[in-house]
Design an enzyme around this catalytic site. Structure first.
Site, PDB file in Angstrom:
ATOM      1  CB  SER A  44      -0.923   0.002   1.225  1.00 17.44           C
ATOM      2  OG  SER A  44      -0.199  -0.307   2.398  1.00 17.44           O
ATOM      3  CD  GLU A 181      -7.407  -5.616   1.495  1.00 13.66           C
ATOM      4  OE1 GLU A 181      -6.282  -6.160   1.489  1.00 13.66           O
ATOM      5  OE2 GLU A 181      -7.595  -4.445   1.111  1.00 13.66           O
TER       6      GLU A 181
HETATM    7  O1  KIV Z   1      -0.397  -3.464   1.572  1.00  8.49           O
HETATM    8  C1  KIV Z   1      -1.054  -3.434   2.608  1.00  8.49           C
HETATM    9  O2  KIV Z   1      -1.072  -2.444   3.348  1.00  8.49           O
HETATM   10  C2  KIV Z   1      -1.829  -4.627   2.973  1.00  8.49           C
HETATM   11  C3  KIV Z   1      -2.767  -4.525   4.121  1.00  8.49           C
HETATM   12  C4  KIV Z   1      -3.866  -3.610   3.838  1.00  8.49           C
HETATM   13  C5  KIV Z   1      -3.239  -5.855   4.577  1.00  8.49           C
HETATM   14  O3  KIV Z   1      -1.688  -5.627   2.345  1.00  8.49           O
END
Ligand code: KIV
Length: 277
Positions: A44, A181
Site C-alpha cells: 500500500s 481483506e
Molecule cells: O499493503 C497493505 O497495506 C496490505 C494490508 C492492507 C493488509 O496488504
C-alpha cells in the site's frame, strides 16, 4: 520481540493480534511504542507514500528501501514485508530470491504474499528456505484490475468456497497467519474458527483473530478516502494542514523564528568582520 510462535500462542489464548502498516522509521517507532504486535511494510506504500493509483507499480527495490527504515524503528514488533507484484509470480526460484532479499537486505522477520492455490508452491519454497510466510485472501489489491475495483470478495457460495479452499490449502502449505481483506464478516468469523492459524482481518469484521489497517487511513491523512472498513482515530490531514498554515503565517509576519530559535555569537566577532571587510 514478537515472533511467529507468539501468533500461534495468541490464537490459542484468544488474544487479539494488532497489526498496522508503516513505511518509515518514525512511524515504526510510534507503532512499536504503542504495543502493536506486527508492523506490515505493505505495498500500500504505492498509494499512501508514493502516490501511485494502485500497488502494481511497487518494486522489490521500493520494498527493500522502506523495509530497512521500518526495521530500524521497530524494537519489539515483528516486521513483515509485502512481496510486491511480480516478485513471486515468475516461478519458485524468483520467489525465494525475492523473499530472501527482503529478509537478508531488508531485515524483516517474515513476508506476506497474496493469493491462494496459485501461490502454494512459492509459499512452500519460501518456507523451506526458513522464512515465515503470511497469506492474504479475499480482496487482494495486486489483482485490482482483475476484480475491476476495490470490492468485497466471498459473498456468493462459489466465491466463499474458493476462499475457504485456498485458506485451508495455505494453512497446509505452512503460512503462519492469514490476512482476510473485505471478506463478509460471517464468513471471516466462521473461517477463523475453522482454521488453526490466526486470521488478521481488514474490512472482515470482529470475528477475526487480529486486525490490520493502513496507518495513514486510520490516522486520517487522506480526507477524501473514506472506505467503510476504516475508523479514523485522528484527523492528521487537518492537524498538519493547520500546523503548516500557522508556520507559513508566522514566517510571513516575522513571528518565527525569534532569537530563541538561533545561536549566540562571540563578543567582538562582528566588529572584527566590519574592520576586515
Ligand atoms: O499493503 C497493505 O497495506 C496490505 C494490508 C492492507 C493488509 O496488504
Amino acid at each position: 520481540m514478537v515472533r511467529v510462535t507468539d501468533f500461534a500462542e495468541a490464537k490459542r489464548r484468544g488474544r487479539k493480534l494488532k497489526m498496522l502498516t508503516a513505511y518509515d522509521y518514525p512511524t515504526a517507532r510510534i507503532l512499536d511504542a504503542a504495543g502493536i504486535d506486527a508492523i506490515l511494510v505493505g505495498d500500500s506504500l504505492g498509494m499512501v507514500v508514493l502516490g501511485y493509483e494502485d500497488t502494481t507499480r511497487v518494486t522489490l527495490e521500493d520494498m527493500l528501501h522502506h523495509t530497512r527504515a521500518v526495521v530500524r524503528g521497530a524494537r519489539r514488533a515483528m516486521v513483515i514485508a509485502d512481496m510486491p507484484f511480480l516478485s513471486y509470480h515468475l516461478g519458485v526460484y524468483e520467489s525465494v530470491r525475492a523473499a530472501g532479499r527482503l529478509v537478508q537486505e531488508g531485515g524483516c522477520k517474515a513476508v506476506k504474499l497474496e493469493g491462494g492455490m496459485e501461490v502454494l508452491r512459492s509459499v512452500r519454497a519460501i518456507r523451506a528456505a526458513g522464512i515465515p510466510v503470511m497469506g492474504h485472501l479475499g480482496y487482494t489489491p495486486q489483482s485490482v484490475h482483475l476484480f475491476g475495483g476495490h470490492r468485497a470478495q466471498g459473498r456468493t457460495l462459489e466465491s466463499a468456497r474458493q476462499i475457504v479452499r485456498s485458506a485451508l490449502a495455505l494453512q497446509e502449505a505452512g503460512v503462519f497467519a492469514l490476512v482476510l481483506e473485505l471478506v463478509p464478516h460471517r464468513l471471516a468469523t466462521w473461517l477463523s474458527q475453522r482454521l488453526d492459524i490466526p486470521t488478521i482481518g481488514i474490512g472482515s469484521g470482529p470475528g477475526c483473530d487480529g486486525q490490520v489497517l493502513v496507518t495513514q487511513d486510520m490516522l486520517g491523512l487522506f480526507p477524501d478516502f473514506n472506505p467503510r472498513h476504516v475508523r479514523k482515530y485522528q484527523d492528521l490531514h487537518g492537524l498538519c494542514l493547520e500546523a503548516v498554515r500557522n508556520y507559513a503565517r508566522d514566517v510571513e509576519s516575522g513571528a518565527f523564528p525569534t532569537a530563541e530559535h538561533s545561536f549566540s555569537l562571540d563578543e567582538g566577532v562582528l566588529e572584527a568582520l566590519e574592520k576586515e571587510f
